[in-house]
Design a protein around this motif. Sequence first.
Motif, PDB file in Angstrom:
ATOM      1  N   LYS A  15      17.763  11.252  28.379  1.00 29.76           N
ATOM      2  CA  LYS A  15      18.725  11.367  29.993  1.00 29.76           C
ATOM      3  C   LYS A  15      19.869  11.364  29.953  1.00 29.76           C
ATOM      4  O   LYS A  15      20.507  11.864  30.579  1.00 29.76           O
ATOM      5  N   ILE A  16      20.658  10.384  28.572  1.00 29.67           N
ATOM      6  CA  ILE A  16      22.336  11.248  29.035  1.00 29.67           C
ATOM      7  C   ILE A  16      22.504  12.190  28.134  1.00 29.67           C
ATOM      8  O   ILE A  16      23.307  12.886  28.547  1.00 29.67           O
ATOM      9  N   ILE A  17      21.569  13.155  27.084  1.00 30.70           N
ATOM     10  CA  ILE A  17      21.870  14.100  26.962  1.00 30.70           C
ATOM     11  C   ILE A  17      21.670  14.929  27.940  1.00 30.70           C
ATOM     12  O   ILE A  17      22.539  16.393  28.159  1.00 30.70           O
ATOM     13  N   VAL A  18      20.979  14.754  28.471  1.00 31.97           N
ATOM     14  CA  VAL A  18      20.971  16.111  30.346  1.00 31.97           C
ATOM     15  C   VAL A  18      22.449  15.679  30.414  1.00 31.97           C
ATOM     16  O   VAL A  18      22.705  16.576  31.422  1.00 31.97           O
ATOM     17  N   LEU A  19      22.738  13.987  30.916  1.00 29.99           N
ATOM     18  CA  LEU A  19      24.009  14.378  31.638  1.00 29.99           C
ATOM     19  C   LEU A  19      25.038  15.270  31.058  1.00 29.99           C
ATOM     20  O   LEU A  19      26.339  15.216  31.596  1.00 29.99           O
ATOM     21  N   LEU A  21      24.552  17.568  28.747  1.00 27.34           N
ATOM     22  CA  LEU A  21      24.228  19.057  29.290  1.00 27.34           C
ATOM     23  C   LEU A  21      24.807  19.321  30.734  1.00 27.34           C
ATOM     24  O   LEU A  21      25.138  20.877  30.239  1.00 27.34           O
ATOM     25  N   ALA A  22      24.849  18.808  31.499  1.00 30.28           N
ATOM     26  CA  ALA A  22      25.099  19.196  33.213  1.00 30.28           C
ATOM     27  C   ALA A  22      26.864  19.255  33.129  1.00 30.28           C
ATOM     28  O   ALA A  22      27.667  20.524  33.964  1.00 30.28           O
ATOM     29  N   VAL A  23      27.992  18.447  32.114  1.00 34.73           N
ATOM     30  CA  VAL A  23      28.768  18.115  32.542  1.00 34.73           C
ATOM     31  C   VAL A  23      29.168  19.519  31.650  1.00 34.73           C
ATOM     32  O   VAL A  23      30.319  20.072  31.658  1.00 34.73           O
ATOM     33  N   LEU A  26      29.305  22.888  33.876  1.00 34.59           N
ATOM     34  CA  LEU A  26      29.694  22.683  34.782  1.00 34.59           C
ATOM     35  C   LEU A  26      31.090  23.175  34.381  1.00 34.59           C
ATOM     36  O   LEU A  26      31.854  24.058  34.670  1.00 34.59           O
ATOM     37  N   TYR A  27      31.603  22.872  32.979  1.00 36.06           N
ATOM     38  CA  TYR A  27      33.152  23.086  32.253  1.00 36.06           C
ATOM     39  C   TYR A  27      32.872  24.355  32.132  1.00 36.06           C
ATOM     40  O   TYR A  27      33.527  25.842  31.777  1.00 36.06           O
ATOM     41  N   ALA A  28      32.064  24.922  30.926  1.00 35.01           N
ATOM     42  CA  ALA A  28      32.011  25.881  29.808  1.00 35.01           C
ATOM     43  C   ALA A  28      31.875  27.650  30.622  1.00 35.01           C
ATOM     44  O   ALA A  28      32.015  28.530  31.142  1.00 35.01           O
ATOM     45  N   GLY A  29      30.851  26.535  31.653  1.00 33.28           N
ATOM     46  CA  GLY A  29      29.592  27.866  32.563  1.00 33.28           C
ATOM     47  C   GLY A  29      30.580  28.686  33.691  1.00 33.28           C
ATOM     48  O   GLY A  29      31.395  29.991  33.931  1.00 33.28           O
ATOM     49  N   LEU A  79      36.197  21.034  24.829  1.00 30.47           N
ATOM     50  CA  LEU A  79      34.756  21.442  24.216  1.00 30.47           C
ATOM     51  C   LEU A  79      34.583  19.981  23.555  1.00 30.47           C
ATOM     52  O   LEU A  79      34.225  20.222  22.349  1.00 30.47           O
ATOM     53  N   ILE A  80      36.008  19.800  22.923  1.00 31.68           N
ATOM     54  CA  ILE A  80      36.371  18.283  21.654  1.00 31.68           C
ATOM     55  C   ILE A  80      36.271  17.591  22.198  1.00 31.68           C
ATOM     56  O   ILE A  80      35.354  16.516  21.609  1.00 31.68           O
TER      57      ILE A  80
END
Length: 265
Positions: A15-19, A21-23, A26-29, A79-80
């Motif tokens: 769940k932490i990894i999915v969270l 990935l969502a962040v 949001l930012y990268a996309g 992304l750092i």
Amino acid sequence: MSIPLLKSELKSNSKIIVLFLAVITLYAGIITAMYDPELGAGINELAKSMPQFFAVFGMKNPGTTLLDFLNNYLYGFILILIPFIYIILMCYKLVAKYIDKGSMAYLLNTHYSRTQIILTQFIVLLVGLLILICYATGLIIFVSNLMFTGEMEIAKFLLINLGLLVLEIFLSSLCFLFACLFNELKFSIGLGAGLGMFFFLIQMLSQVSDDIEFLKYFTPLTLFSPENIIKYDIRSFMCLGVLLISAVLFWVIAMEKFKKRDLSL
């Protein structure tokens, strides 16, 4: 390595990894989609009018190409930082929490050795890190090809992400070392998080003014230079080598210290 422990930790921390990935989505996309070739010149002019503000976040030379845009707005800071926050959280969950609550002894009270246990925990950390960076890479390439066909320089972009992965492995090994060294959370997590944020602060300050540019020599973040990587500068690859060797050294020290620690209940 303990395969059952590996599967258990990956499942419990999914769940932490999915969270994260969502962040990243949001930012990268959004930032990738914001690229506009015609807007590049305007951003450059804005950067010239507020040089210190842009420099703090590594955006001193925004550039006009898609790769320049991504370098400055994603790989200079965002992304750092996002994977680094993940590293701090996972070092707590994989090592510091077990030691702080005295439950690490239960893990060690199996037929697996200390080396196998701590290696498994570190692999869990690296697997999550690899997922985050590979996902960010794939997402940005997808959005770029969808919206700006033919403008992404794939080979150079992949090199940047390889460099980012090396930097994050370095940071993860450093934080993992502190998590293995100390019992109290203020040291096991606080030192790793604090030192990492200190590195970010020093890098930001070094970019504000030429008078304090020398500060860049006091942070390992300087060894990751996207703008030099895409120029195939041999020194930038040597710097990545230094980060990787340091990461291995930190990991070896962490493992040796963990093997000799008193981890009774």
